[in-house]
Design an enzyme around this catalytic site. Structure first.
Site, PDB file in Angstrom:
ATOM      1  N   LEU A  64      69.215  92.933   9.362  1.00  0.00           N
ATOM      2  CA  LEU A  64      70.534  92.583   8.854  1.00  0.00           C
ATOM      3  C   LEU A  64      71.653  93.199   9.698  1.00  0.00           C
ATOM      4  O   LEU A  64      71.418  94.151  10.446  1.00  0.00           O
ATOM      5  CB  LEU A  64      70.640  93.040   7.393  1.00  0.00           C
ATOM      6  CG  LEU A  64      69.608  92.366   6.456  1.00  0.00           C
ATOM      7  CD1 LEU A  64      69.501  93.103   5.130  1.00  0.00           C
ATOM      8  CD2 LEU A  64      69.981  90.912   6.240  1.00  0.00           C
ATOM      9  N   PRO A  65      72.884  92.674   9.583  1.00  0.00           N
ATOM     10  CA  PRO A  65      73.950  93.050  10.521  1.00  0.00           C
ATOM     11  C   PRO A  65      74.496  94.465  10.401  1.00  0.00           C
ATOM     12  O   PRO A  65      74.898  95.048  11.409  1.00  0.00           O
ATOM     13  CB  PRO A  65      75.063  92.030  10.213  1.00  0.00           C
ATOM     14  CG  PRO A  65      74.393  90.906   9.521  1.00  0.00           C
ATOM     15  CD  PRO A  65      73.266  91.517   8.751  1.00  0.00           C
ATOM     16  N   THR A  93      69.858  97.996  12.576  1.00  0.00           N
ATOM     17  CA  THR A  93      70.460  99.209  13.136  1.00  0.00           C
ATOM     18  C   THR A  93      71.699  99.530  12.315  1.00  0.00           C
ATOM     19  O   THR A  93      72.680  98.781  12.336  1.00  0.00           O
ATOM     20  CB  THR A  93      70.841  99.010  14.608  1.00  0.00           C
ATOM     21  OG1 THR A  93      69.659  98.769  15.369  1.00  0.00           O
ATOM     22  CG2 THR A  93      71.523 100.257  15.154  1.00  0.00           C
ATOM     23  N   LYS A 168      67.463 105.502  17.452  1.00  0.00           N
ATOM     24  CA  LYS A 168      68.039 104.272  17.998  1.00  0.00           C
ATOM     25  C   LYS A 168      69.444 104.500  18.550  1.00  0.00           C
ATOM     26  O   LYS A 168      69.749 104.094  19.680  1.00  0.00           O
ATOM     27  CB  LYS A 168      68.063 103.197  16.910  1.00  0.00           C
ATOM     28  CG  LYS A 168      68.785 101.904  17.298  1.00  0.00           C
ATOM     29  CD  LYS A 168      68.081 101.169  18.438  1.00  0.00           C
ATOM     30  CE  LYS A 168      68.876  99.942  18.883  1.00  0.00           C
ATOM     31  NZ  LYS A 168      68.830  98.850  17.903  1.00  0.00           N
ATOM     32  N   LYS A 243      78.734  98.016  18.658  1.00  0.00           N
ATOM     33  CA  LYS A 243      78.350  98.417  17.302  1.00  0.00           C
ATOM     34  C   LYS A 243      77.530  99.706  17.329  1.00  0.00           C
ATOM     35  O   LYS A 243      77.789 100.655  16.570  1.00  0.00           O
ATOM     36  CB  LYS A 243      77.537  97.313  16.637  1.00  0.00           C
ATOM     37  CG  LYS A 243      76.896  97.712  15.312  1.00  0.00           C
ATOM     38  CD  LYS A 243      75.810  96.734  14.891  1.00  0.00           C
ATOM     39  CE  LYS A 243      74.998  97.285  13.736  1.00  0.00           C
ATOM     40  NZ  LYS A 243      73.862  96.426  13.357  1.00  0.00           N
TER      41      LYS A 243
END
Length: 290
Positions: A64-65, A93, A168, A243
């Site tokens: 998901l975003p 992430t 990450k 992002k």
């Protein structure tokens, strides 16, 4: 296994298809009708809501975003609606705090849950060669590992809840720094009269060796084939790098970590994105040195 897959975008679509190829029964959901149609063509059974998709499954995988959407989907449609024996696997992430908050909510209802963000990009998602960085208790990792292995080449237990997200964002901050350094060095060598291919041949076999140069060369026609050879299309889009760098800067602030190079990389990528490069791969930042 019967697996729900929530989020069928550029990454999730290929990941869900690889679960089907591995023999799993995949119940897929996305807000996009186009994504649902592609998933159905890949062999998934599709549903009109996440809550419907998670009924009777043995595992839930999500891509998901952002953290707000992850929290909403899990607290509203997954926790309490998927069977309590199901393993919950979030591959998005997101920020570390939200990952831990959602994991705590799942654990409170008796679920096993891991955060398992990925490295590798769209090609690796489609090819089943992603690297998963997994945060969660060891018994949750053991339950998730066979599912993740069907979608990747490496599944690494990073630690407790949130450790996958930590790995990450730190990894991608390092990637941003090395890509910028590689771009600067390649363009400087070129402006000093050195053939770019010769620079690649020398630096890729000496102390300048790094992934951005050796495996993702940012200059077209030089080194390995990369998005640079396709007009900087595909790969890891600049908005996604921005992002991740924003998440890294938030994490650095909350942990009082010194990241001067990371902060400079974040600023450069913010400027690059703001200049209208939202459709380009992150390696296209080399254009700023022309």
């Amino acid at each position: 296994m019967k697996i729900a897959f929530i989020g069928l975008g550029n990454m999730g679509g290929g990941m869900a298809a690889n679960l089907v190829k591995a023999g799993h029964s995949v119940r897929a959901f996305d807000l996009s009708e186009e994504a649902l149609a592609a998933a159905e063509e890949a062999g998934c059974q599709t549903f009109t809501s996440a809550r419907e998709a998670v009924e009777g499954v043995e595992a839930v995988v999500s891509m998901l975003p952002n953290g707000a959407i992850v929290k909403s989907v899990y607290t509203t449609d997954v926790i309490g609606h998927a069977p309590h024996a199901a393993t919950l696997i979030d591959c998005s992430t997101i920020d570390v705090a939200t990952a831990r908050e959602v994991a705590d909510a799942a654990h409170g209802e008796g679920y096993k849950m891991v955060d398992a963000p990925v490295s590798g990009g769209i090609a690796a998602a489609n090819g089943g060669t992603l690297t998963f960085m997994v945060g969660g208790e060891i018994h949750a990792f053991d339950a998730a590992e066979p599912i993740l292995s069907a979608m990747g080449k490496a599944v690494i237990h990073a630690g407790d809840a949130g450790a996958g997200q930590t790995a990450k964002i730190c990894n991608n901050m390092l990637l941003a720094i090395t890509m910028i350094g590689t771009a600067e060095a390649m363009k400087m060598a070129e402006k000093l009269g050195l053939d770019p291919q010769k620079f690649y041949e020398i630096s890729s076999q000496s102390s300048g060796y790094n992934w951005s140069l050796n495996a993702y060369t940012p200059l077209p026609g030089v080194g390995v084939e990369s998005p640079a050879d396709n007009g900087y299309a595909g790969g890891f889009a600049t908005p996604l790098m921005v992002k991740d760098l924003r998440l890294a800067m938030e994490a650095a602030e909350t942990s009082d970590a010194a990241v001067p190079l990371g902060a400079r990389a974040a600023a450069l990528y913010e400027d690059f994105l703001g200049a209208g490069n939202e459709d380009l791969d992150f390696s296209a930042i080399i254009k700023t040195y022309e």
